[in-house]
Design an enzyme around this catalytic site. Structure first.
Site, PDB file in Angstrom:
ATOM      1  N   HIS A 214      -4.213  -0.553   2.559  1.00  0.00           N
ATOM      2  CA  HIS A 214      -2.878  -0.770   3.139  1.00  0.00           C
ATOM      3  C   HIS A 214      -2.698   0.047   4.410  1.00  0.00           C
ATOM      4  O   HIS A 214      -3.379   1.052   4.608  1.00  0.00           O
ATOM      5  CB  HIS A 214      -1.831  -0.351   2.105  1.00  0.00           C
ATOM      6  CG  HIS A 214      -2.109   1.011   1.498  1.00  0.00           C
ATOM      7  ND1 HIS A 214      -1.607   2.167   2.019  1.00  0.00           N
ATOM      8  CD2 HIS A 214      -2.891   1.383   0.450  1.00  0.00           C
ATOM      9  CE1 HIS A 214      -2.050   3.194   1.301  1.00  0.00           C
ATOM     10  NE2 HIS A 214      -2.833   2.752   0.352  1.00  0.00           N
TER      11      HIS A 214
ATOM     12  N   GLU B 226      -9.399   1.114   0.258  1.00  0.00           N
ATOM     13  CA  GLU B 226      -9.652   1.660  -1.077  1.00  0.00           C
ATOM     14  C   GLU B 226     -10.279   0.665  -2.044  1.00  0.00           C
ATOM     15  O   GLU B 226      -9.590   0.006  -2.803  1.00  0.00           O
ATOM     16  CB  GLU B 226      -8.395   2.291  -1.685  1.00  0.00           C
ATOM     17  CG  GLU B 226      -7.134   1.479  -1.674  1.00  0.00           C
ATOM     18  CD  GLU B 226      -5.960   2.271  -2.320  1.00  0.00           C
ATOM     19  OE1 GLU B 226      -6.181   3.020  -3.285  1.00  0.00           O
ATOM     20  OE2 GLU B 226      -4.827   2.124  -1.841  1.00  0.00           O
TER      21      GLU B 226
ATOM     22  N   GLU C 152     -11.535   6.047  -1.566  1.00  0.00           N
ATOM     23  CA  GLU C 152     -10.568   5.700  -0.517  1.00  0.00           C
ATOM     24  C   GLU C 152     -10.655   6.694   0.629  1.00  0.00           C
ATOM     25  O   GLU C 152     -10.794   7.895   0.406  1.00  0.00           O
ATOM     26  CB  GLU C 152      -9.145   5.724  -1.094  1.00  0.00           C
ATOM     27  CG  GLU C 152      -8.058   5.395  -0.078  1.00  0.00           C
ATOM     28  CD  GLU C 152      -6.665   5.335  -0.690  1.00  0.00           C
ATOM     29  OE1 GLU C 152      -6.467   5.903  -1.788  1.00  0.00           O
ATOM     30  OE2 GLU C 152      -5.775   4.743  -0.068  1.00  0.00           O
TER      31      GLU C 152
ATOM     32  N   ASP D 260      -6.536  10.180  -6.946  1.00  0.00           N
ATOM     33  CA  ASP D 260      -6.018   9.571  -5.719  1.00  0.00           C
ATOM     34  C   ASP D 260      -4.930  10.505  -5.199  1.00  0.00           C
ATOM     35  O   ASP D 260      -3.968  10.797  -5.913  1.00  0.00           O
ATOM     36  CB  ASP D 260      -5.456   8.176  -6.029  1.00  0.00           C
ATOM     37  CG  ASP D 260      -5.189   7.348  -4.769  1.00  0.00           C
ATOM     38  OD1 ASP D 260      -4.922   7.952  -3.705  1.00  0.00           O
ATOM     39  OD2 ASP D 260      -5.225   6.110  -4.857  1.00  0.00           O
TER      40      ASP D 260
ATOM     41  N   HIS E 263       2.903   2.419   1.823  1.00  0.00           N
ATOM     42  CA  HIS E 263       2.285   1.087   1.815  1.00  0.00           C
ATOM     43  C   HIS E 263       2.954   0.195   2.844  1.00  0.00           C
ATOM     44  O   HIS E 263       4.075  -0.249   2.644  1.00  0.00           O
ATOM     45  CB  HIS E 263       2.400   0.424   0.438  1.00  0.00           C
ATOM     46  CG  HIS E 263       1.331   0.856  -0.508  1.00  0.00           C
ATOM     47  ND1 HIS E 263       0.271   0.044  -0.849  1.00  0.00           N
ATOM     48  CD2 HIS E 263       1.130   2.013  -1.154  1.00  0.00           C
ATOM     49  CE1 HIS E 263      -0.526   0.695  -1.677  1.00  0.00           C
ATOM     50  NE2 HIS E 263      -0.026   1.891  -1.891  1.00  0.00           N
TER      51      HIS E 263
HETATM   52 CO    CO Z   1      -3.907   4.181  -0.957  1.00  0.00          CO
END
Ligand code: CO
Length: 297
Positions: A158, A191, A280, A88, A166
């Site tokens: 988010h 995601e 994501e 990520d 976020h």
């Molecule tokens: Co994220």
């Protein structure tokens, strides 16, 4: 909801996404049995800087039951095995963000690795002005359910704010009654996570990723040095212990955490023996759908 971004700000989101897509593909190519976690993380973070941007948060490398917030320690010697690996990665250009993730499966569970990718494409399909986040979650849940797996329901997509990784709205990974309507110009990370476990992650004991909670004066020299770097360089974005220049980073972070100046992000994980996969993309909502900023070119 819509933050009314200027064209220039949207352009920075796009630039961050373009760099990120390239780095994600290159980093994923380096994940193989025997490769070093630390080398892959540093390769990606350095490549982002070479391309003229900055990492928006430390490269997360989650193995098997881990879902998020794991990143190598400063002297990490771990290597990849026959595991399920999620990368990520985030990029920012002047605080405007892109966020993406991919699973590299070395464990022989191709269908589990594939499920969140298909769920993500189904979710992107329904994004348009007026769509409720609950409908996006319903798409994700239904695809993952169709594979016979569970979505991880206590992790969500988010919004992405300026210097904020976020923000509202949360984008659930399951159908929920009450959602928030997306508007033109919203920048949102979607995601989906899939698992052969129960679908709820819990906090582990280990922390390597932190972010600034509030500014305060600290007496300890190491803590003060660390705080200066954090405020100057990372601002409110997450950072890794290994990014700190002070030689006493561990002690400095402990002091800053005690004073609630920074807070740590414990590794989030499913039960041991389970596997978690993830995909994501970051999207910008447009008049007739959305633009995916992190799609590989
Ligand atoms: Co994220």
């Amino acid at each position: 909801m819509s933050p009314e971004l200027t064209d220039e700000q949207l352009e920075k989101h796009r630039e961050a996404g373009e760099i990120l897509a390239e780095v994600r593909e290159a980093a994923a190519d380096r994940v193989e049995v025997g490769a070093s976690h630390l080398e892959v993380a540093e390769f990606a973070e350095n490549r982002i800087r070479e391309l003229g941007a900055e990492p928006a948060f430390p490269v997360n490398i989650s193995i098997d039951e881990e879902a998020a917030h794991a990143t190598p320690t400063p002297d990490d010697e771990a290597t990849f095995g026959e595991e399920m690996i999620n990368l990520d990665i985030g990029v920012h250009v002047d605080g405007w963000l892109a966020d993406t993730a991919v699973t590299v499966d070395l464990s022989g569970h191709a269908d589990l690795a594939e499920a969140p990718g298909e769920a993500l494409e189904a979710a992107i399909e329904v994004v348009e002005p007026g769509v409720e986040t609950g409908e996006i979650g319903a798409e994700i849940e239904s695809v993952i359910d169709g594979y016979g797996y569970n979505p991880v329901v206590n992790l969500t997509g988010h919004g992405l704010g300026h210097w904020e990784q976020h923000t509202e709205p949360n984008v659930p990974n399951r159908a929920v009654e009450q959602g928030i309507e997306l508007e033109v110009g919203d920048v949102v990370a979607i995601e989906p996570f899939a698992t052969d476990g129960g679908g709820k992650v819990t906090e582990g004991a280990h922390e390597e990723i932190y972010s600034l909670e509030r500014e305060a004066s600290v007496r300890d020299r190491g803590a003060r040095q660390a705080l200066e770097q954090i405020v100057e360089e990372f601002k409110t974005l997450p950072f890794a212990r290994r990014w700190l220049e002070t030689s006493r980073a561990e002690m400095a972070l402990r002091r800053l955490e005690q004073k609630n100046v920074v807070h740590g992000y414990p590794v989030l994980q499913e039960d041991e023996g389970c596997l978690v996969s993830q995909r994501e993309h970051t999207v910008i909502v447009t008049e007739d759908g959305c633009e995916v900023t992190t799609r590989a070119g």
